[in-house]
Write an enzyme that holds these catalytic residues in place. Structure first.
Site, PDB file in Angstrom:
ATOM      1  N   ASN A 186      29.749  38.039  35.767  1.00 45.85           N
ATOM      2  CA  ASN A 186      30.684  36.998  36.215  1.00 45.85           C
ATOM      3  C   ASN A 186      30.272  36.605  37.625  1.00 45.85           C
ATOM      4  O   ASN A 186      30.579  37.306  38.586  1.00 45.85           O
ATOM      5  CB  ASN A 186      32.120  37.547  36.196  1.00 45.85           C
ATOM      6  N   LYS A 231      31.306  34.247  39.360  1.00 44.80           N
ATOM      7  CA  LYS A 231      32.398  33.629  40.138  1.00 44.80           C
ATOM      8  C   LYS A 231      31.874  32.349  40.814  1.00 44.80           C
ATOM      9  O   LYS A 231      31.019  31.682  40.254  1.00 44.80           O
ATOM     10  CB  LYS A 231      32.982  34.642  41.122  1.00 44.80           C
ATOM     11  N   HIS A 236      41.172  35.444  33.880  1.00 45.30           N
ATOM     12  CA  HIS A 236      40.765  36.341  34.972  1.00 45.30           C
ATOM     13  C   HIS A 236      41.864  36.354  36.036  1.00 45.30           C
ATOM     14  O   HIS A 236      42.419  35.304  36.367  1.00 45.30           O
ATOM     15  CB  HIS A 236      39.433  35.873  35.571  1.00 45.30           C
ATOM     16  N   GLU A 270      41.866  36.491  39.137  1.00 46.84           N
ATOM     17  CA  GLU A 270      41.673  35.613  40.302  1.00 46.84           C
ATOM     18  C   GLU A 270      42.180  34.205  39.995  1.00 46.84           C
ATOM     19  O   GLU A 270      42.697  33.513  40.866  1.00 46.84           O
ATOM     20  CB  GLU A 270      40.191  35.584  40.709  1.00 46.84           C
ATOM     21  N   GLU A 286      40.666  44.967  33.279  1.00 45.74           N
ATOM     22  CA  GLU A 286      40.303  44.804  34.680  1.00 45.74           C
ATOM     23  C   GLU A 286      41.495  45.122  35.559  1.00 45.74           C
ATOM     24  O   GLU A 286      42.300  44.222  35.844  1.00 45.74           O
ATOM     25  CB  GLU A 286      39.931  43.342  34.924  1.00 45.74           C
ATOM     26  N   GLY A 343      36.663  43.798  43.045  1.00 45.00           N
ATOM     27  CA  GLY A 343      36.134  43.446  44.364  1.00 45.00           C
ATOM     28  C   GLY A 343      36.546  44.394  45.477  1.00 45.00           C
ATOM     29  O   GLY A 343      36.366  44.097  46.654  1.00 45.00           O
ATOM     30  N   SER A 402      34.687  46.614  40.154  1.00 42.10           N
ATOM     31  CA  SER A 402      33.852  47.444  41.032  1.00 42.10           C
ATOM     32  C   SER A 402      32.867  48.348  40.284  1.00 42.10           C
ATOM     33  O   SER A 402      32.587  49.471  40.724  1.00 42.10           O
ATOM     34  CB  SER A 402      34.728  48.274  41.977  1.00 42.10           C
TER      35      SER A 402
HETATM   36  P1  PGA Z   1      33.738  43.069  40.765  1.00 39.12           P
HETATM   37  O1  PGA Z   1      34.431  41.934  39.888  1.00 39.12           O
HETATM   38  O2  PGA Z   1      32.701  43.697  39.886  1.00 39.12           O
HETATM   39  O3  PGA Z   1      33.151  42.331  41.925  1.00 39.12           O
HETATM   40  O4  PGA Z   1      34.810  44.024  41.124  1.00 39.12           O
HETATM   41  C1  PGA Z   1      34.799  42.203  38.576  1.00 39.12           C
HETATM   42  C2  PGA Z   1      35.537  41.073  37.980  1.00 39.12           C
HETATM   43  O5  PGA Z   1      36.070  40.218  38.684  1.00 39.12           O
HETATM   44  O6  PGA Z   1      35.605  41.002  36.772  1.00 39.12           O
END
Ligand code: PGA
Length: 258
Positions: free
Chosen positions: A13, A15, A99, A101, A171, A177, A216
């Site tokens: 991903n 982003k 997601h 976010e 998640e 993150g 993460s």
């Molecule tokens: P990250 O993001 O690996 O940077 O924690 C994971 C995600 O947003 O699915």
């Protein structure tokens, strides 16, 4: 219930990162180093403008591509939206839906997410549904209830059958993150919970459902996380932006499949 072994899945991903130049460098590296994978499907989900680039660079490789969101409507006066048919035009075979976010920043309701899920499927695109709890919810011990409710909106409107061939990504919001991944034990119990919930409604759908872990993931914790039963792969954010690091995660997943 623990599902039969099947192909693993790793989703990058990206982003809102990338440029034509950066993407080309990353993808060229992925193509070169990930062609050896036999048990793992790799998918790159990039921002919309780069779908054409993904299509042109990845179309004759073993790497699939997708988007990070999709419109809930078929077509029409929806400024700024991108339909499932448009994603399909660019060869996308996966789309990330719900997601956290997006859900928090753009107030995506569970109802909208459910509509997007079936809209993607209608166009032959595999939805990757993100579910997960906040830190406060985990500390209160209600993570099962929270994830259950997120799944219920889809189940109540479309039935559990829609999970056959689909992907759910667990998640935990506190892990995204933050550098603080779920422990293998935490992931194990939530993945089992999700599989059982779907299995109680439709065993066949549960058996053809992939459940990813995201939050993460790095090459170190990947080794412990991906051997856990019911973890069928990962959704990788930050670590998918570095070719060597991402490839190390893909290899950890591949090794866990053997
Ligand atoms: P990250 O993001 O690996 O940077 O924690 C994971 C995600 O947003 O699915």
């Amino acid at each position: 219930m623990t599902k039969q072994t099947q192909q693993k899945l790793v989703v990058a991903n990206w982003k809102m990162h990338g440029s034509l130049k950066q993407n080309e460098a990353l993808l060229t590296d992925f193509i070169e180093n990930l062609s050896i994978l036999n048990h793992t499907q790799v998918v790159v989900c990039a921002p919309y403008p780069y779908l054409a680039q993904l299509q042109s660079l990845l179309q004759h490789t073993n790497i699939a591509w997708g988007a990070q969101n999709v419109a809930k409507n078929e077509v029409g006066a929806f400024t700024g939206e991108v339909s499932a048919a448009m994603l399909k035009d660019f060869g996308a075979s996966y789309v990330i839906i719900g997601h956290s976010e997006r859900a928090t920043a753009y107030c995506e309701s569970d109802e909208n997410i459910a509509t997007k899920f079936v809209q993607a499927q209608k166009h032959g695109i595999t939805p990757i549904l993100c579910v997960g709890e906040t830190l406060i919810e985990r500390e209160a011990g209600v993570m099962g209830m929270v994830v259950s409710k997120q799944l219920d909106t889809i189940i109540n409107t479309h039935g559990a059958t829609v999970f056959a061939g689909a992907v759910i990504s667990y998640e935990p919001i506190w892990a995204i993150g933050t550098g603080l991944a779920a422990t293998p034990e935490q992931a194990k119990s939530m993945h089992l919970f999700i599989r059982n919930k779907i299995s109680n409604l439709n065993a066949d759908a549960a058996n053809h459902l992939k459940i990813l872990y995201g939050g993460s993931v790095n090459p170190q914790n990947a080794v412990q996380l991906f051997v856990v039963p019911n973890i069928d792969g990962g959704l990788i954010g930050k670590c998918s932006l570095n070719a060597q690091v991402f490839e190390a995660i893909c290899l950890a997943v591949e090794n866990s499949a053997q």
